[in-house]
Design an enzyme around this catalytic site. Sequence first.
Site, short mmCIF file in Angstrom:
data_model
loop_
_atom_site.label_atom_id
_atom_site.label_comp_id
_atom_site.label_asym_id
_atom_site.label_seq_id
_atom_site.Cartn_x
_atom_site.Cartn_y
_atom_site.Cartn_z
N ASP A 33 -72.03 16.80 94.89
CA ASP A 33 -70.73 16.25 95.31
C ASP A 33 -70.88 14.74 95.51
OD1 ASP A 33 -68.00 17.62 96.77
OD2 ASP A 33 -68.43 15.51 97.19
N ILE A 34 -69.88 14.00 95.05
CA ILE A 34 -69.94 12.53 95.10
C ILE A 34 -69.76 12.01 96.53
CG2 ILE A 34 -67.48 11.97 94.79
CD1 ILE A 34 -68.35 10.02 92.58
N ASN A 91 -61.80 26.02 98.16
CA ASN A 91 -60.45 25.68 98.59
C ASN A 91 -59.47 25.95 97.46
OD1 ASN A 91 -61.06 24.60 101.19
ND2 ASN A 91 -61.90 22.80 100.18
N GLU A 99 -58.47 19.34 96.50
CA GLU A 99 -58.26 18.01 95.91
C GLU A 99 -58.32 18.07 94.39
OE1 GLU A 99 -61.17 15.17 97.25
OE2 GLU A 99 -60.83 15.75 99.33
N VAL A 100 -59.22 18.86 93.87
CA VAL A 100 -59.43 18.89 92.41
C VAL A 100 -58.98 20.26 91.90
CG1 VAL A 100 -61.08 18.62 90.55
CG2 VAL A 100 -61.39 17.31 92.66
N HIS A 104 -63.82 25.41 92.01
CA HIS A 104 -65.17 24.98 92.37
C HIS A 104 -65.57 25.65 93.67
CE1 HIS A 104 -62.23 22.05 93.85
NE2 HIS A 104 -63.02 21.83 94.91
P1 AMP Z 1 -61.81 20.23 97.27
O1 AMP Z 1 -61.20 19.53 98.43
O2 AMP Z 1 -62.33 21.60 97.62
O3 AMP Z 1 -60.91 20.23 96.04
O4 AMP Z 1 -63.12 19.43 96.89
C1 AMP Z 1 -63.22 18.49 95.84
C2 AMP Z 1 -64.58 17.87 95.95
O5 AMP Z 1 -64.84 17.17 94.75
C3 AMP Z 1 -64.73 16.88 97.10
O6 AMP Z 1 -65.79 17.31 97.96
C4 AMP Z 1 -65.07 15.57 96.38
O7 AMP Z 1 -65.99 14.77 97.09
C5 AMP Z 1 -65.64 16.06 95.06
N1 AMP Z 1 -65.57 15.11 93.96
C6 AMP Z 1 -64.49 14.37 93.57
N2 AMP Z 1 -64.80 13.64 92.49
C7 AMP Z 1 -66.09 13.92 92.18
C8 AMP Z 1 -66.98 13.46 91.16
N3 AMP Z 1 -66.61 12.57 90.24
N4 AMP Z 1 -68.25 13.97 91.15
C9 AMP Z 1 -68.63 14.86 92.08
N5 AMP Z 1 -67.83 15.34 93.06
C10 AMP Z 1 -66.58 14.86 93.12
#
Ligand code: AMP
Length: 130
Positions: A33-34, A91, A99-100, A104
């Site tokens: 995770d970034i 999530n 967020e994404v 995941h």
């Molecule tokens: P969620 O809130 O469960 O959707 O988590 C999304 C996760 O993706 C967060 O913990 C972010 O820090 C992570 N994230 C976003 N962009 C990147 C990236 N480019 N590489 C790795 N992790 C990322």
Amino acid sequence: MSYDNQNIFAKILREELPCEKVYETKHSIAFKDINPQAKIHVLIIPKGPYTSWDDFSMEASVEEQADFVAAIGKTAPRLGVNKTGYRLLTNHGRDSHQEVPHLHVHILAGQALGPMLEGGDLPPNTNYLR
Ligand code: AMP
């Protein structure tokens, strides 16, 4: 929710964005995770275009589903956390602040992780099965 192929993880899968890969199988990939929320914070994603666990359960092949579950289980020992412990977290949607919009699973580990949820003082709602 329809799949947005411009999401960050779709770009990582197409190698348009870099990632720090820790494990890869035919249908899944694990990377750091970034913005880590624990000393060890890794994400595991299926390579297919799925937004959530329920979407994945309904649309992915049995082979993809088996691969993903095994990839999650095999990532933990690769990180050396299967003896000390770890938390898996997914999530989906508004209430969980996803967020994404690509499925995941987070692996959080490397330290005592604290309570499962912050500020959970609400009365239990036992009437939610449909
Ligand atoms: P969620 O809130 O469960 O959707 O988590 C999304 C996760 O993706 C967060 O913990 C972010 O820090 C992570 N994230 C976003 N962009 C990147 C990236 N480019 N590489 C790795 N992790 C990322």
